[in-house]
Design a protein around this motif. Structure first.
Motif, PDB file in Angstrom:
ATOM      1  N   ASP A 154      -0.124   9.684  -5.333  1.00  0.00           N
ATOM      2  CA  ASP A 154       0.206  10.915  -5.070  1.00  0.00           C
ATOM      3  C   ASP A 154       0.545  11.764  -6.263  1.00  0.00           C
ATOM      4  OD1 ASP A 154       0.386  11.375  -2.210  1.00  0.00           O
ATOM      5  OD2 ASP A 154       2.305  10.895  -1.982  1.00  0.00           O
ATOM      6  N   MET A 205      -4.281   5.844   5.503  1.00  0.00           N
ATOM      7  CA  MET A 205      -3.368   6.443   4.339  1.00  0.00           C
ATOM      8  C   MET A 205      -4.039   7.047   3.459  1.00  0.00           C
ATOM      9  SD  MET A 205      -1.264   3.680   1.970  1.00  0.00           S
ATOM     10  CE  MET A 205      -0.064   3.169   3.392  1.00  0.00           C
ATOM     11  N   VAL A 206      -3.399   8.318   3.305  1.00  0.00           N
ATOM     12  CA  VAL A 206      -4.184   9.148   2.240  1.00  0.00           C
ATOM     13  C   VAL A 206      -2.922   9.572   1.189  1.00  0.00           C
ATOM     14  CG1 VAL A 206      -5.863  10.167   3.843  1.00  0.00           C
ATOM     15  CG2 VAL A 206      -3.605  11.180   3.861  1.00  0.00           C
ATOM     16  N   ASN A 207      -3.192  10.261   0.136  1.00  0.00           N
ATOM     17  CA  ASN A 207      -2.537  10.818  -0.889  1.00  0.00           C
ATOM     18  C   ASN A 207      -2.507  12.329  -0.586  1.00  0.00           C
ATOM     19  OD1 ASN A 207      -4.938  11.459  -1.974  1.00  0.00           O
ATOM     20  ND2 ASN A 207      -4.355  11.351  -4.071  1.00  0.00           N
ATOM     21  N   LYS A 224       0.106  14.522   6.069  1.00  0.00           N
ATOM     22  CA  LYS A 224      -0.580  13.554   6.137  1.00  0.00           C
ATOM     23  C   LYS A 224      -0.775  13.111   7.573  1.00  0.00           C
ATOM     24  CE  LYS A 224       0.857  11.753   1.541  1.00  0.00           C
ATOM     25  NZ  LYS A 224       1.541  10.735   0.704  1.00  0.00           N
ATOM     26  N   GLU A 270       0.225   4.588  -2.252  1.00  0.00           N
ATOM     27  CA  GLU A 270       0.187   5.713  -1.797  1.00  0.00           C
ATOM     28  C   GLU A 270       0.925   6.991  -2.902  1.00  0.00           C
ATOM     29  OE1 GLU A 270       1.400   8.576   2.066  1.00  0.00           O
ATOM     30  OE2 GLU A 270       1.541   6.206   1.987  1.00  0.00           O
ATOM     31  N   GLN A 271       2.427   6.215  -2.943  1.00  0.00           N
ATOM     32  CA  GLN A 271       3.526   7.070  -3.883  1.00  0.00           C
ATOM     33  C   GLN A 271       2.894   7.059  -5.285  1.00  0.00           C
ATOM     34  OE1 GLN A 271       7.533   5.816  -3.708  1.00  0.00           O
ATOM     35  NE2 GLN A 271       6.807   4.393  -1.876  1.00  0.00           N
ATOM     36  N   LEU A 325       0.855  -1.234   0.114  1.00  0.00           N
ATOM     37  CA  LEU A 325       0.022  -0.113  -0.076  1.00  0.00           C
ATOM     38  C   LEU A 325       0.811   1.119   0.260  1.00  0.00           C
ATOM     39  CD1 LEU A 325      -3.264  -0.548   2.371  1.00  0.00           C
ATOM     40  CD2 LEU A 325      -3.023  -0.220  -0.278  1.00  0.00           C
ATOM     41  N   ALA A 326       2.003   1.238   0.709  1.00  0.00           N
ATOM     42  CA  ALA A 326       2.904   2.580   0.478  1.00  0.00           C
ATOM     43  C   ALA A 326       3.204   2.600  -0.768  1.00  0.00           C
ATOM     44  CB  ALA A 326       4.104   2.229   1.264  1.00  0.00           C
ATOM     45  N   TYR A 384      -7.567   6.824  -0.319  1.00  0.00           N
ATOM     46  CA  TYR A 384      -7.612   6.603   1.186  1.00  0.00           C
ATOM     47  C   TYR A 384      -7.706   5.397   1.476  1.00  0.00           C
ATOM     48  CZ  TYR A 384     -12.373   7.467  -0.201  1.00  0.00           C
ATOM     49  OH  TYR A 384     -13.570   7.555  -0.913  1.00  0.00           O
ATOM     50  N   TYR A 426      -8.815   7.524   8.860  1.00  0.00           N
ATOM     51  CA  TYR A 426      -7.859   7.349   7.760  1.00  0.00           C
ATOM     52  C   TYR A 426      -6.574   6.725   8.429  1.00  0.00           C
ATOM     53  CZ  TYR A 426     -10.598  10.859   5.110  1.00  0.00           C
ATOM     54  OH  TYR A 426     -11.484  11.470   4.250  1.00  0.00           O
TER      55      TYR A 426
END
Length: 323
Positions: free
Chosen positions: A101, A119-121, A133, A97-98, A93-94, A109, A117
């Motif tokens: 972004d 994780m979000v961008n 974030k 996220e990148q 998921l990381a 999210y 939340y």
């Protein structure tokens, strides 16, 4: 943090115009294993880079030969399902996220079972008017964005508790600076290793203003002007298409090219935009506003209005009435 492919497989499909791919690990000097391919058809419309000729597998462009047992000449197609299963694909998921972004008009999210939340961008942080974030993590959508009536939190919890995704729902929301914005939202339940729902993953694609210089926009002018006329109850898209001399297929294609929406979604958005303006600036009754916006009765209007804004017309007027 990782997520199994079955939980998010539909997420990229909610982003028309974005090319999304996952490539397998490179094997055998730059070529996939022969076992990763099948001869029984094509899966996912992906042509195979290898063709079998005589005693060899050949990569046509580079003419690289690999020894194999002798079969009859045939073309080999990629078996995507078996390939993904064979390499035990798990997406980080990381990494997602990148990737998200880099998409300025998409809110991405991941939320836990309480719809907070995780994780979000970067776009979501920007729209919330917070700094980082870290400021967003642990909060719910209701704590970031203005709430009137039924909340986004309740919608999130409904997806988590029911296990049923929602896709391409046309939503109206207010940014931190108070501007009204439309988006298409899709949310998918996320399951843990035991198959239990552990939260949700979602995207909301912000709908930009159409490019009026786009060649297809000019072809839609008559359609758009027709929608702007005093509303008629039970007006059908097929009737308007005939009036403006466009086939339904052509109208659908042009609308998606210019607006990223279906003709029906465009009509609903224009009607609800008009309703919002009337609720904000007039004292007209809900029944009169419903009729003005093309609804046969105020009950149908109220249902669609609440589905898009998560509040009733009365609640919206109370929160956004201008003096």
């Amino acid at each position: 943090m990782h997520i199994s492919r079955c939980s998010h497989a539909a997420t990229p499909d909610a982003l028309p115009g974005i090319l999304w791919c996952v490539a397998p690990r490179v094997l055998h000097g730059g070529l996939p294993k022969a076992a990763d391919y099948c001869t029984t058809g094509m899966v996912g419309r992906a042509p195979c880079p290898l063709a079998r000729a005589g005693n060899e597998w050949r990569k046509p462009r580079d003419n690289i030969a690999l020894p194999t047992p002798q079969p009859p000449p045939t073309t080999i197609m990629l078996d995507t399902k078996n390939l993904l299963h064979g390499i035990d694909l798990v997406l980080d998921l990381a990494l997602m996220e990148q990737v998200f972004d880099r998409l300025p008009n998409v809110l991405f999210y991941v939320k836990d079972k309480e719809a907070r939340y995780l994780m979000v961008n970067a776009t979501l942080v920007e729209r919330s008017a917070l700094v980082s974030k870290e400021d967003v993590i642990g909060k719910t959508a209701d704590e970031l964005f203005e709430v009137t009536g039924s909340s986004t939190l309740m919608q999130d919890l409904s997806v988590i508790r029911s296990g049923e995704p929602i896709t391409d729902v046309l939503r109206l929301f207010f940014s931190a600076d108070g501007h009204r914005q439309w988006c298409l939202s899709s949310k998918f339940p996320v399951r843990d290793a035991e198959g239990q729902i552990a939260g949700l993953l979602g995207i909301s694609r912000i709908l930009p203003r159409p490019d009026e210089k786009h060649a297809s926009y000019k072809r839609l002018l008559q359609f758009l002007k027709r929608l702007e006329e005093p509303a008629q109850p039970n007006l059908r898209i097929s009737e308007i298409a005939r009036e403006v001399q466009l086939s339904l297929d052509t109208l659908e294609r042009l609308c998606r090219e210019v607006f990223g929406l279906t003709p029906k979604q465009i009509m609903m958005r224009m009607r609800l935009d008009r309703a919002c303006r009337l609720l904000e600036t007039t004292d007209a009754s809900i029944t009169d506003i419903a009729a003005e916006c093309g609804y046969a009765d105020h009950s149908a209007f109220s249902r669609q209005f609440k589905a898009a804004t998560l509040c009733t017309p009365q609640q919206y007027r109370g929160a956004h009435r201008t003096s």
